[in-house]
Design a protein around this motif. Structure first.
Motif, PDB file in Angstrom:
ATOM      1  N   GLN A  33       8.575  28.764  41.543  1.00 56.96           N
ATOM      2  CA  GLN A  33       9.068  30.115  41.315  1.00 56.96           C
ATOM      3  C   GLN A  33       9.138  30.876  42.624  1.00 56.96           C
ATOM      4  N   PHE A  35       9.035  34.820  44.093  1.00 56.96           N
ATOM      5  CA  PHE A  35       8.595  36.173  43.764  1.00 56.96           C
ATOM      6  C   PHE A  35       8.954  37.116  44.904  1.00 56.96           C
ATOM      7  N   GLN A  37       7.583  40.717  46.660  1.00 52.18           N
ATOM      8  CA  GLN A  37       6.542  41.737  46.719  1.00 52.18           C
ATOM      9  C   GLN A  37       7.073  42.915  47.526  1.00 52.18           C
ATOM     10  N   GLY A  40       5.284  48.404  48.758  1.00 48.86           N
ATOM     11  CA  GLY A  40       4.194  49.099  48.083  1.00 48.86           C
ATOM     12  C   GLY A  40       3.197  48.165  47.429  1.00 48.86           C
ATOM     13  N   GLY A  41       3.542  46.862  47.351  1.00 54.90           N
ATOM     14  CA  GLY A  41       2.601  45.868  46.851  1.00 54.90           C
ATOM     15  C   GLY A  41       2.910  45.277  45.493  1.00 54.90           C
ATOM     16  N   LEU A  43       4.499  43.079  42.571  1.00 55.53           N
ATOM     17  CA  LEU A  43       5.025  41.709  42.564  1.00 55.53           C
ATOM     18  C   LEU A  43       5.905  41.507  41.347  1.00 55.53           C
ATOM     19  N   SER A  45       8.726  38.557  39.494  1.00 56.99           N
ATOM     20  CA  SER A  45       9.313  37.234  39.507  1.00 56.99           C
ATOM     21  C   SER A  45      10.814  37.364  39.712  1.00 56.99           C
ATOM     22  N   LEU A  86       7.735  35.355  48.141  1.00 62.03           N
ATOM     23  CA  LEU A  86       6.703  34.342  47.949  1.00 62.03           C
ATOM     24  C   LEU A  86       7.222  33.200  47.099  1.00 62.03           C
ATOM     25  N   PRO A  97      -0.764  27.702  39.614  1.00 57.25           N
ATOM     26  CA  PRO A  97       0.177  27.811  40.735  1.00 57.25           C
ATOM     27  C   PRO A  97      -0.517  28.021  42.070  1.00 57.25           C
ATOM     28  N   PHE A  99       0.392  29.540  45.857  1.00 60.81           N
ATOM     29  CA  PHE A  99       1.375  30.380  46.542  1.00 60.81           C
ATOM     30  C   PHE A  99       1.433  30.060  48.025  1.00 60.81           C
ATOM     31  N   GLY A 100       2.630  30.179  48.583  1.00 62.90           N
ATOM     32  CA  GLY A 100       2.772  30.189  50.022  1.00 62.90           C
ATOM     33  C   GLY A 100       2.400  31.561  50.564  1.00 62.90           C
ATOM     34  N   LYS A 101       2.360  31.694  51.891  1.00 53.39           N
ATOM     35  CA  LYS A 101       1.955  32.957  52.493  1.00 53.39           C
ATOM     36  C   LYS A 101       3.111  33.945  52.576  1.00 53.39           C
TER      37      LYS A 101
ATOM     38  N   TYR B  35      -5.961  36.786  40.939  1.00 54.68           N
ATOM     39  CA  TYR B  35      -5.758  36.439  42.332  1.00 54.68           C
ATOM     40  C   TYR B  35      -6.361  37.524  43.214  1.00 54.68           C
ATOM     41  N   HIS B  41      -3.907  35.245  54.293  1.00 48.75           N
ATOM     42  CA  HIS B  41      -4.238  34.221  53.290  1.00 48.75           C
ATOM     43  C   HIS B  41      -3.253  34.183  52.135  1.00 48.75           C
ATOM     44  N   GLY B  42      -2.497  35.195  51.954  1.00 48.09           N
ATOM     45  CA  GLY B  42      -1.598  35.215  50.814  1.00 48.09           C
ATOM     46  C   GLY B  42      -2.370  35.388  49.515  1.00 48.09           C
ATOM     47  N   LEU B  43      -1.780  34.975  48.418  1.00 48.54           N
ATOM     48  CA  LEU B  43      -2.395  35.075  47.097  1.00 48.54           C
ATOM     49  C   LEU B  43      -3.244  33.836  46.829  1.00 48.54           C
ATOM     50  N   PHE B  90      -5.013  40.957  41.958  1.00 50.29           N
ATOM     51  CA  PHE B  90      -3.883  40.990  41.042  1.00 50.29           C
ATOM     52  C   PHE B  90      -4.187  40.133  39.814  1.00 50.29           C
ATOM     53  N   TYR B 101       6.445  34.805  34.560  1.00 50.00           N
ATOM     54  CA  TYR B 101       5.279  35.439  35.169  1.00 50.00           C
ATOM     55  C   TYR B 101       5.440  36.949  35.201  1.00 50.00           C
ATOM     56  N   PHE B 103       3.127  40.274  36.758  1.00 46.16           N
ATOM     57  CA  PHE B 103       1.954  40.713  37.497  1.00 46.16           C
ATOM     58  C   PHE B 103       1.591  42.149  37.136  1.00 46.16           C
TER      59      PHE B 103
END
Lengths: 109, 112
Positions: A33, A35, A37, A40-41, A43, A45, A86, A97, A99-101, B35, B41-43, B90, B101, B103
């Motif tokens: 997937q 995503f 972000q 403002g933070g 998230l 999909s 992401l 899952p 996640f990548g950075k 999370y 570090h990411g999530l 989160f 998904y 969040f």
């Protein structure tokens, strides 16, 4: 365990340019997937694409399962596309899952 | 509208104190996740659940407990908070095949 690498780490564009984001992973993906972000933070999909090509709006994702990579193409970027993208991978159907950075995208007017 | 709601939005806790972060979803999703997100570090997955009564350890469960008393609610518990647990947390829910998904808005936790 599953390793997820995203590139580039950051990308700066002028409005109207296209963006190409990459996601590489170490183990076979049963779910993949993308995503977004916001600055403002929050998230959200964007799309789910474990294999093949999917389109939604200005977004196109192509996943090549055998090569363990996926890309997200954003066409005609807009300033509102700025944020972090992401990639998240699941393996073996375990609904866990990784996640990548992320790739930080800045689109200037 | 289906949603994931986290509370509180912000929390300041003292070292050694107990902290409970709450998450409620109206999506009727089976899977729920906690999370933490830190710069560099990411999530990272702390705990997750496949349904009411179940909790599973994620990748970084040490120092955290989780509770899933119902389909809708999933809590993260820090029994003895430490400054290293300062982070943004989160919650997420997901349904069949995890293709949908959702969040929550996140909880900013500061442990002093």
């Amino acid at each position: 365990g599953q390793q997820v690498q995203q590139s580039p780490a950051s990308l700066v564009l002028q409005e109207g340019e296209n963006a190409e984001l990459q996601c590489n992973f170490s183990s076979t993906a049963t779910q993949l997937q993308w995503f977004y972000q916001s600055p403002g933070g929050s998230l959200v999909s964007l799309l789910s694409n474990p294999s093949g090509t999917k389109h939604t709006g200005r977004l196109t994702s192509t996943t090549v399962t055998k090569e363990r990579r996926s890309s997200l193409h954003i066409s005609s970027s807009q300033t509102t596309d700025s944020g972090t993208y992401l990639c998240a991978i699941e393996s073996g159907g375990n609904y866990k899952p990784t996640f990548g950075k992320g790739t930080s995208l800045v689109v200037h007017p | 509208e289906a949603a994931v709601t986290q509370s509180p939005r912000n929390k300041v806790a003292v070292t050694g104190g107990k902290v409970t972060l709450s998450c409620n979803q109206t999506n009727n999703h089976n899977n729920m996740y906690w999370y933490r997100q830190d710069t560099g570090h990411g999530l990272r997955l702390i705990h997750y659940s496949y349904g009411a009564g179940s909790t599973e350890k994620g990748d970084i469960p040490d120092g955290y407990k989780a509770s899933r008393p119902s389909q809708e609610n999933f809590s993260l518990i820090l029994e003895l908070a430490t400054p290293s647990q300062t982070s943004v947390y989160f919650c997420a829910s997901a349904g069949t095949a995890n293709s949908d998904y959702t969040f929550g808005s996140g909880t900013r936790l500061l442990v002093i």
